[in-house]
Design a protein around this motif. Structure first.
Motif, PDB file in Angstrom:
ATOM      1  N   GLY A 165     -38.165  33.409  54.465  1.00  0.00           N
ATOM      2  CA  GLY A 165     -38.364  34.526  53.353  1.00  0.00           C
ATOM      3  C   GLY A 165     -37.174  35.533  53.220  1.00  0.00           C
ATOM      4  O   GLY A 165     -37.158  36.206  52.364  1.00  0.00           O
ATOM      5  N   ARG A 212     -36.582  15.967  54.273  1.00  0.00           N
ATOM      6  CA  ARG A 212     -37.834  14.972  54.563  1.00  0.00           C
ATOM      7  C   ARG A 212     -37.173  13.955  55.580  1.00  0.00           C
ATOM      8  O   ARG A 212     -36.244  13.735  55.744  1.00  0.00           O
ATOM      9  CB  ARG A 212     -38.197  14.415  53.455  1.00  0.00           C
ATOM     10  N   PHE A 228     -31.817  26.779  44.339  1.00  0.00           N
ATOM     11  CA  PHE A 228     -30.713  26.892  45.398  1.00  0.00           C
ATOM     12  C   PHE A 228     -31.232  26.397  46.803  1.00  0.00           C
ATOM     13  O   PHE A 228     -30.732  26.638  47.758  1.00  0.00           O
ATOM     14  CB  PHE A 228     -30.253  28.542  45.511  1.00  0.00           C
ATOM     15  N   THR A 229     -32.628  25.920  46.860  1.00  0.00           N
ATOM     16  CA  THR A 229     -32.978  25.344  47.953  1.00  0.00           C
ATOM     17  C   THR A 229     -32.953  23.975  48.505  1.00  0.00           C
ATOM     18  O   THR A 229     -33.592  23.216  47.218  1.00  0.00           O
ATOM     19  CB  THR A 229     -34.146  25.937  48.729  1.00  0.00           C
ATOM     20  N   GLY A 252     -44.503  32.072  49.877  1.00  0.00           N
ATOM     21  CA  GLY A 252     -43.923  33.338  49.669  1.00  0.00           C
ATOM     22  C   GLY A 252     -43.325  33.528  48.220  1.00  0.00           C
ATOM     23  O   GLY A 252     -42.925  34.479  47.848  1.00  0.00           O
ATOM     24  N   LEU A 270     -44.265  36.983  46.665  1.00  0.00           N
ATOM     25  CA  LEU A 270     -43.663  37.956  46.969  1.00  0.00           C
ATOM     26  C   LEU A 270     -42.059  37.975  46.222  1.00  0.00           C
ATOM     27  O   LEU A 270     -41.656  38.956  45.992  1.00  0.00           O
ATOM     28  CB  LEU A 270     -43.501  37.958  48.728  1.00  0.00           C
ATOM     29  N   ALA A 271     -41.542  36.453  46.565  1.00  0.00           N
ATOM     30  CA  ALA A 271     -40.307  36.313  46.141  1.00  0.00           C
ATOM     31  C   ALA A 271     -40.049  36.843  44.626  1.00  0.00           C
ATOM     32  O   ALA A 271     -39.161  37.596  44.146  1.00  0.00           O
ATOM     33  CB  ALA A 271     -39.993  34.965  46.219  1.00  0.00           C
ATOM     34  N   ALA A 295     -38.281  25.245  41.693  1.00  0.00           N
ATOM     35  CA  ALA A 295     -37.609  26.019  42.784  1.00  0.00           C
ATOM     36  C   ALA A 295     -38.457  26.414  44.042  1.00  0.00           C
ATOM     37  O   ALA A 295     -37.718  26.651  44.922  1.00  0.00           O
ATOM     38  CB  ALA A 295     -37.010  27.355  41.780  1.00  0.00           C
ATOM     39  N   PHE A 296     -39.702  26.382  43.823  1.00  0.00           N
ATOM     40  CA  PHE A 296     -40.361  26.874  45.072  1.00  0.00           C
ATOM     41  C   PHE A 296     -41.035  25.537  45.479  1.00  0.00           C
ATOM     42  O   PHE A 296     -41.990  25.649  46.198  1.00  0.00           O
ATOM     43  CB  PHE A 296     -41.574  27.876  44.475  1.00  0.00           C
ATOM     44  N   GLY A 297     -40.595  24.305  45.003  1.00  0.00           N
ATOM     45  CA  GLY A 297     -40.786  23.052  45.591  1.00  0.00           C
ATOM     46  C   GLY A 297     -42.519  22.712  44.906  1.00  0.00           C
ATOM     47  O   GLY A 297     -42.517  23.386  43.990  1.00  0.00           O
ATOM     48  N   ILE A 346     -41.416  32.614  58.896  1.00  0.00           N
ATOM     49  CA  ILE A 346     -41.253  33.707  57.907  1.00  0.00           C
ATOM     50  C   ILE A 346     -39.796  34.136  57.744  1.00  0.00           C
ATOM     51  O   ILE A 346     -39.261  34.283  56.809  1.00  0.00           O
ATOM     52  CB  ILE A 346     -42.383  34.629  58.023  1.00  0.00           C
ATOM     53  N   PRO A 374     -34.893  21.499  50.822  1.00  0.00           N
ATOM     54  CA  PRO A 374     -35.660  21.136  51.967  1.00  0.00           C
ATOM     55  C   PRO A 374     -35.522  19.811  52.437  1.00  0.00           C
ATOM     56  O   PRO A 374     -35.470  18.727  51.436  1.00  0.00           O
ATOM     57  CB  PRO A 374     -37.078  21.224  51.245  1.00  0.00           C
ATOM     58  N   PHE A 382     -50.115  36.111  52.201  1.00  0.00           N
ATOM     59  CA  PHE A 382     -49.364  36.000  51.035  1.00  0.00           C
ATOM     60  C   PHE A 382     -49.992  36.092  49.760  1.00  0.00           C
ATOM     61  O   PHE A 382     -49.268  35.495  48.904  1.00  0.00           O
ATOM     62  CB  PHE A 382     -48.107  35.187  51.359  1.00  0.00           C
ATOM     63  N   LEU A 405     -51.894  31.749  56.459  1.00  0.00           N
ATOM     64  CA  LEU A 405     -50.740  32.379  55.845  1.00  0.00           C
ATOM     65  C   LEU A 405     -50.941  32.620  54.147  1.00  0.00           C
ATOM     66  O   LEU A 405     -50.660  33.461  53.436  1.00  0.00           O
ATOM     67  CB  LEU A 405     -49.648  31.581  55.804  1.00  0.00           C
ATOM     68  N   ARG A 443     -51.620  26.285  57.484  1.00  0.00           N
ATOM     69  CA  ARG A 443     -50.965  27.016  56.112  1.00  0.00           C
ATOM     70  C   ARG A 443     -52.348  27.990  55.611  1.00  0.00           C
ATOM     71  O   ARG A 443     -51.759  28.976  55.188  1.00  0.00           O
ATOM     72  CB  ARG A 443     -50.886  25.994  55.074  1.00  0.00           C
ATOM     73  N   PRO A 462     -45.981  26.490  58.945  1.00  0.00           N
ATOM     74  CA  PRO A 462     -46.500  25.306  59.033  1.00  0.00           C
ATOM     75  C   PRO A 462     -45.358  24.128  58.414  1.00  0.00           C
ATOM     76  O   PRO A 462     -45.669  23.025  58.078  1.00  0.00           O
ATOM     77  CB  PRO A 462     -47.541  25.319  57.858  1.00  0.00           C
TER      78      PRO A 462
HETATM   79  C1  HEM Z   1     -36.679  33.126  46.020  1.00  0.00           C
HETATM   80  C2  HEM Z   1     -36.992  32.793  47.178  1.00  0.00           C
HETATM   81  C3  HEM Z   1     -37.636  31.615  47.869  1.00  0.00           C
HETATM   82  C4  HEM Z   1     -37.504  30.422  47.212  1.00  0.00           C
HETATM   83  C5  HEM Z   1     -36.385  29.584  46.434  1.00  0.00           C
HETATM   84  C6  HEM Z   1     -38.357  29.448  48.318  1.00  0.00           C
HETATM   85  C7  HEM Z   1     -38.420  28.179  48.099  1.00  0.00           C
HETATM   86  C8  HEM Z   1     -39.342  27.553  48.979  1.00  0.00           C
HETATM   87  C9  HEM Z   1     -39.356  26.002  48.999  1.00  0.00           C
HETATM   88  C10 HEM Z   1     -38.536  25.050  48.099  1.00  0.00           C
HETATM   89  C11 HEM Z   1     -40.449  25.661  49.794  1.00  0.00           C
HETATM   90  C12 HEM Z   1     -40.916  24.088  50.226  1.00  0.00           C
HETATM   91  C13 HEM Z   1     -40.330  23.639  51.282  1.00  0.00           C
HETATM   92  C14 HEM Z   1     -40.644  22.216  51.372  1.00  0.00           C
HETATM   93  O1  HEM Z   1     -41.046  21.516  50.254  1.00  0.00           O
HETATM   94  O2  HEM Z   1     -40.399  21.734  52.557  1.00  0.00           O
HETATM   95  C15 HEM Z   1     -40.779  26.718  50.464  1.00  0.00           C
HETATM   96  C16 HEM Z   1     -41.750  26.923  51.529  1.00  0.00           C
HETATM   97  C17 HEM Z   1     -42.117  27.954  52.283  1.00  0.00           C
HETATM   98  N1  HEM Z   1     -41.697  29.312  51.794  1.00  0.00           N
HETATM   99 FE1  HEM Z   1     -40.351  29.863  50.349  1.00  0.00          FE
HETATM  100  N2  HEM Z   1     -38.904  30.391  49.058  1.00  0.00           N
HETATM  101  C18 HEM Z   1     -38.586  31.710  48.872  1.00  0.00           C
HETATM  102  C19 HEM Z   1     -39.197  32.881  49.311  1.00  0.00           C
HETATM  103  C20 HEM Z   1     -40.073  32.854  50.272  1.00  0.00           C
HETATM  104  C21 HEM Z   1     -40.483  34.084  50.831  1.00  0.00           C
HETATM  105  C22 HEM Z   1     -40.365  35.254  50.424  1.00  0.00           C
HETATM  106  C23 HEM Z   1     -41.607  33.725  51.963  1.00  0.00           C
HETATM  107  C24 HEM Z   1     -42.206  34.583  53.001  1.00  0.00           C
HETATM  108  C25 HEM Z   1     -42.395  35.810  52.850  1.00  0.00           C
HETATM  109  C26 HEM Z   1     -41.361  32.530  51.927  1.00  0.00           C
HETATM  110  C27 HEM Z   1     -42.191  31.551  52.460  1.00  0.00           C
HETATM  111  C28 HEM Z   1     -42.547  30.051  52.748  1.00  0.00           C
HETATM  112  C29 HEM Z   1     -43.432  29.533  53.785  1.00  0.00           C
HETATM  113  C30 HEM Z   1     -44.096  29.769  54.671  1.00  0.00           C
HETATM  114  C31 HEM Z   1     -43.113  28.079  53.346  1.00  0.00           C
HETATM  115  C32 HEM Z   1     -43.775  26.839  54.031  1.00  0.00           C
HETATM  116  C33 HEM Z   1     -44.876  26.499  53.095  1.00  0.00           C
HETATM  117  C34 HEM Z   1     -45.635  24.983  53.840  1.00  0.00           C
HETATM  118  O3  HEM Z   1     -45.041  24.513  54.578  1.00  0.00           O
HETATM  119  O4  HEM Z   1     -46.946  25.174  53.425  1.00  0.00           O
HETATM  120  N3  HEM Z   1     -40.557  31.869  50.972  1.00  0.00           N
HETATM  121  N4  HEM Z   1     -39.935  27.938  49.846  1.00  0.00           N
END
Ligand code: HEM
Length: 415
Positions: free
Chosen positions: A259, A309, A304-305, A368, A371-372, A358-360, A255, A307, A127, A123, A120, A108
């Motif tokens: 991922g 907009r 390190f990511t 994820g 899992l991460a 870091a994960f937003g 994914i 994203p 996860f 998923l 979303r 998504p």
């Molecule tokens: C250290 C590892 C990871 C980092 C740093 C990371 C970071 C991020 C960030 C910053 C976003 C937000 C993106 C946004 O705001 O547009 C995001 C979204 C997402 N990540 Fe991760 N990610 C990691 C690992 C994973 C893994 C392992 C998976 C799946 C197996 C995954 C699946 C997703 C998905 C599906 C989204 C989109 C969620 C949405 O739009 O609602 N990520 N990730």
């Protein structure tokens, strides 16, 4: 991944951008980033305004400060996750001839609420922490086997030997994809990461190859559901309609993109920090229960990511004039180095209480992340338990790559 990324030409600043908001930073190919990685992010966090405009990569906004990143991430009325709206996308899909291959849309992540929320949900179950906990044992076995394979060599190029095969194999396992296809997937991951052509048609071609390798398994699970993510996604409904093969392919490419690259680079960054900090290795070997705190602090210190907009309307945002359609890159690495949010942000501190992004943040926060975290914790635990003190090979200085996911190109370790 590629060092081939060239510094892009600087374009002229649009009139509505104030002079003092311009800062030159090419997030793909900035020379300081390539040579020094996050040391360059520290500089940017000290020098650039919280929201700035860079003339590189065609000219775009970069959201640098923690508060600004947090606010933009949550403001889906003003900032979109995709360059075109869901409605526009549906119009395009409808206009295509029946037999024309539908464009793959990472789902998504490229959608905004309310459609994002609907896509979303399935998923989120797949996860969840509970679902991920179930495969922890398998991940540990995979990590241990890989480390033991290279241990007798006294060193390895970590990215290709361990950081890449580990998440790819975990991905195959979760998706219920045949393990025999491992080499095919690894080749696809390499091709995907090495490519810096982001023209829509080139991206589609790469995504289509990913979907093609998964196609047979996806179709097989429709009629014979098993205990895997593909089977779970088939059971989803959208607006009362059953999931289609196009929905499934959109999820799978998402994914694949989100991922693998991320976990691999996160592992490289973490192993680099450990290799250059023997005292931290000693502390964690003596206190393995501190590994999760180290994982979090590595994620913060070397976020390190980046994203993207897209500005939805002409507007003033936090005192900055922006125009509809402009791109804004969320510089999460500097957000997590912002002194307004973290005391002494450059310091590596296992006792920090502030939470990193870091994960937003907001509705797209990483699905994820559970899992991460499991993958990263297990990798560090197994490396520390199985290897003697490890260090960088001085004959191979580390070089980095930029782009939406930063990380080391290669990481040569010795032990
Ligand atoms: C250290 C590892 C990871 C980092 C740093 C990371 C970071 C991020 C960030 C910053 C976003 C937000 C993106 C946004 O705001 O547009 C995001 C979204 C997402 N990540 Fe991760 N990610 C990691 C690992 C994973 C893994 C392992 C998976 C799946 C197996 C995954 C699946 C997703 C998905 C599906 C989204 C989109 C969620 C949405 O739009 O609602 N990520 N990730």
């Amino acid at each position: 991944m590629s060092n081939a990324a060239q510094l892009s030409p600087a374009v002229d600043k649009p009139d509505h951008v104030a002079d003092d908001l311009v800062y030159d930073f090419d997030f793909y190919a900035d020379p300081g980033l390539i040579e020094r990685g996050h040391a360059r992010a520290v500089e940017v966090s000290k020098e650039a305004p919280p929201i700035f405009w860079t003339p590189r990569q065609g000219g775009h906004w970069i959201i640098r400060g923690h508060k600004a990143v947090f606010d933009v991430s949550r403001d889906t009325d003003k900032f979109s996750n995709g360059p075109i709206s869901y409605e526009e996308l549906q119009e395009i899909l409808k206009s295509l001839p029946e037999d024309y291959p539908k464009p793959l849309i990472p789902t998504p992540i490229t959608l905004d609420p309310p459609h994002h929320t609907m896509f979303r949900l399935p998923l989120q179950r797949a996860f969840s922490p509970k679902a991920m906990k179930k495969i922890e044992g398998d991940i540990r076995t995979l990590a241990a086997d890989l480390i033991e394979k290279y241990k007798p060599q006294g060193g390895c190029e970590f990215m290709g030997s361990i950081a890449e095969p580990l998440p790819v194999t975990v991905f195959l396992k979760i998706f219920g994809l045949p393990i025999e296809k491992q080499d095919e997937y690894r080749a696809l991951v390499k091709e995907h990461l090495a490519n810096t052509d982001f023209e829509p048609s080139a991206v589609q071609e790469r995504l289509r190859k990913v979907a093609a390798v998964m196609h047979d398994t996806i179709m097989e699970r429709k009629d014979n559901p098993q205990d895997d993510v593909i089977s779970l996604l088939w059971s989803a409904e959208f607006d009362g309609q059953p999931a289609t093969i196009h929905d499934l392919e959109n999820y799978c490419v998402m994914i694949f993109v989100a991922g693998l690259d991320t976990v691999m680079n996160g592992m490289g960054i973490g192993a680099n920090h450990l290799a250059t900090h023997p005292e931290l290795q000693a502390e964690l070997r003596a206190n393995p229960d501190k590994v999760p705190a180290a994982t979090e602090e590595i994620l913060r210190r070397y976020t390190f990511t980046l994203p993207p907009r897209f500005v939805k309307e002409d507007m003033e945002f936090q005192g900055v004039t922006m125009k509809k359609g402009e791109k804004a890159v969320l510089l999460l690495p500097t957000a997590d180095l912002d002194p307004n949010e973290f005391d002494s942000p450059e310091e590596f501190n296992l006792a920090r209480e502030s939470v990193h992004i870091a994960f937003g943040a907001g509705p797209h926060r990483c699905l994820g992340s559970h899992l991460a975290r499991i993958e990263l914790n297990i990798l560090y635990e197994e490396m520390l338990a199985r290897l003697p003190e490890f260090r960088l090979n001085p004959d191979h200085p580390v070089q980095y790559h930029g782009g939406p996911v930063w990380g080391p190109e290669e990481l040569h370790l010795l032990w």
